[in-house]
Design an enzyme around this catalytic site. Structure first.
Site, mmCIF file in Angstrom:
data_model
loop_
_atom_site.group_PDB
_atom_site.id
_atom_site.type_symbol
_atom_site.label_atom_id
_atom_site.label_comp_id
_atom_site.label_asym_id
_atom_site.label_seq_id
_atom_site.Cartn_x
_atom_site.Cartn_y
_atom_site.Cartn_z
ATOM 1 N N HIS A 174 0.823 -1.232 0.000
ATOM 2 C CA HIS A 174 0.000 0.000 0.000
ATOM 3 C C HIS A 174 0.850 1.273 0.000
ATOM 4 C CE1 HIS A 174 -3.638 -2.272 0.461
ATOM 5 N NE2 HIS A 174 -3.272 -2.791 1.625
ATOM 6 N N ASP B 276 -2.413 -10.556 -2.493
ATOM 7 C CA ASP B 276 -3.010 -10.143 -1.218
ATOM 8 C C ASP B 276 -4.499 -9.812 -1.437
ATOM 9 O OD1 ASP B 276 -2.016 -8.808 1.645
ATOM 10 O OD2 ASP B 276 -3.745 -7.755 0.787
ATOM 11 N N ASP C 100 -4.188 -13.101 3.321
ATOM 12 C CA ASP C 100 -5.457 -12.664 3.917
ATOM 13 C C ASP C 100 -6.650 -13.017 3.027
ATOM 14 O OD1 ASP C 100 -4.500 -10.791 2.114
ATOM 15 O OD2 ASP C 100 -4.592 -9.090 3.500
HETATM 16 C C1 OKP Z 1 -2.999 -4.386 4.625
HETATM 17 B B1 OKP Z 1 -2.612 -5.493 3.670
HETATM 18 C C2 OKP Z 1 -9.993 -3.385 9.413
HETATM 19 C C3 OKP Z 1 -9.594 -2.106 8.714
HETATM 20 C C4 OKP Z 1 -8.679 -2.376 7.568
HETATM 21 C C5 OKP Z 1 -6.536 -1.620 6.637
HETATM 22 C C6 OKP Z 1 -6.252 -2.948 6.053
HETATM 23 C C7 OKP Z 1 -4.852 -2.985 5.538
HETATM 24 C C8 OKP Z 1 -4.460 -4.288 4.902
HETATM 25 N N1 OKP Z 1 -10.687 -3.180 10.639
HETATM 26 N N2 OKP Z 1 -7.592 -1.504 7.570
HETATM 27 O O1 OKP Z 1 -3.033 -5.327 2.355
HETATM 28 O O2 OKP Z 1 -2.890 -6.812 4.120
HETATM 29 ZN ZN ZN Z 2 -4.120 -7.343 2.601
#
Ligand code: OKP
Ligand code: ZN
Length: 348
Positions: free
Chosen positions: A163, A199, A288
């Site tokens: 990100h 991801d 994820d």
């Molecule tokens: C990072 B990566 C959840 C809020 C989500 C940001 C997620 C970032 C993911 N309560 N906030 O791409 O795994």
């Molecule tokens: Zn992610």
């Protein structure tokens, strides 16, 4: 495969992120990487090494020097505001959106924290820079290994990176490790490099960094940004611009997608990568997409990751893996190592 582990990763240990009006415990925790290391102890895939320092010039080929300087000094500035801040994380709360100026760097620390970020979910802590810089060193070392002829190398990067953009952090990411690897592969002589981001979340930083470049193809399979983080990028009509027109492919999928649906997107991604005919591949490996992930909504099972790894090996390319998300912490090790074991079995 050669494996580079970040010896400083645990120094980045955020306390809280903003969620629905409350500060809640961080999902991106040191235990994530410890589970991967533990599983690699049970199923060894290669020697685990500490990386040499990352060249500053490589970091500056990806990120703005003033952004890197900010990350480096932010913690000291935060504590200088108030000694009691040493027991708190720095979280941004104000941002220069449309119509504001991003070219003038304010003196005020909170204003600079917002200038260089895009969400309130990414705490900056005492060890953030040390961990992020050493993570990038893992990505660079893995790229060097592949440049030197290795079939594959793994960068155990934490915090994640996909990100993070040219001059902003967010989404738990500070330095874009996949972009560092891709740039290092280019610098090492690869004429074209493909980045495949698997991801759950769109790799907005990586896409933006290479959006106008024809030498790096970026492909991302992710939850549809109409409903899923990072919301403001990742749609199918983003195809690159200028020299990079046609060199970005987004494959957004609805929340709830199972492995059969996800696998079709992977096949489309791999077909596009084959057509690009790169010399090397970077896989931004988030797990994820797992059915048990607490913040994501695809439905891959642990065994599916063996198939994912085998399919990626089928591209037949020298491959650098960087580690991205995965928040079902206890399953993280099995899921990551399944991808790598599936890759190794098929790459033989
Ligand atoms: C990072 B990566 C959840 C809020 C989500 C940001 C997620 C970032 C993911 N309560 N906030 O791409 O795994
Ligand atoms: Zn992610």
């Amino acid at each position: 495969m050669q494996i580079y582990a970040n010896p400083r990763h645990a120094a980045h240990d955020g306390r809280q992120e903003m969620f629905r009006g409350k500060l809640v415990p961080c999902h991106e925790v040191p235990a994530r990487l410890e589970h991967v290391l533990a599983e690699l102890g049970r199923r060894p895939l290669g020697e685990i090494q500490a990386p040499p320092p990352v060249p500053r010039a490589l970091l500056e080929a990806v990120h703005a020097p003033r952004y890197l300087r900010f990350l480096e000094t932010a913690w000291d500035e935060w504590v200088a505001l108030d000694a009691a801040n040493a027991a708190l994380d720095a979280l941004p709360s104000v941002w220069p959106v449309r119509g504001f100026r991003a070219d003038v760097e304010p003196d005020n620390f909170a204003a600079r924290l917002g200038l260089y970020s895009f969400d309130a979910g990414t705490p900056l802590t005492a060890g953030t820079w040390a961990a992020a810089e050493a993570g990038a060193a893992c990505a660079a070392a893995a790229a060097t290994a592949v440049t030197g002829g290795a079939r594959a190398a793994l960068a155990l990067t934490r915090p994640p990176g996909h990100h993070a953009g040219h001059d902003f952090f967010g989404g738990y990411c500070f330095v874009n490790n996949a972009a560092v690897a891709a740039q290092a592969l280019r610098d090492g002589g690869a004429r074209r490099v493909a980045v495949l981001d698997v991801d759950y979340h769109h790799g907005n930083g990586t896409q933006s960094l290479f959006y106008e470049r024809a030498d790096v193809l970026t492909v991302s399979i992710h939850g549809d940004p109409r409903t899923e983080y990072p919301f403001y990028l990742g749609h199918a009509d983003e195809i690159g611009a200028g020299h990079g027109l046609g060199c970005n492919l987004n494959l957004p999928l609805p929340a709830g997608t199972d492995f059969a649906g996800w696998r079709q997107a992977l096949d489309a991604a791999l077909a596009r990568i084959a057509a690009f005919a790169p010399d090397a591949l970077v896989v931004a490996l988030g797990v994820d997409t797992y059915e048990g992930d607490p913040i994501s909504r695809f439905r891959l099972a642990s065994a599916d990751y063996l198939t994912v790894g085998a399919a990626i090996a089928g591209a037949g390319l020298p491959t650098v893996f960087t580690l991205e998300g995965g928040y079902a912490v206890a399953a993280m090790g099995v899921n990551v190592v399944n991808v790598l074991e599936g890759f190794e079995a098929a790459a033989r």
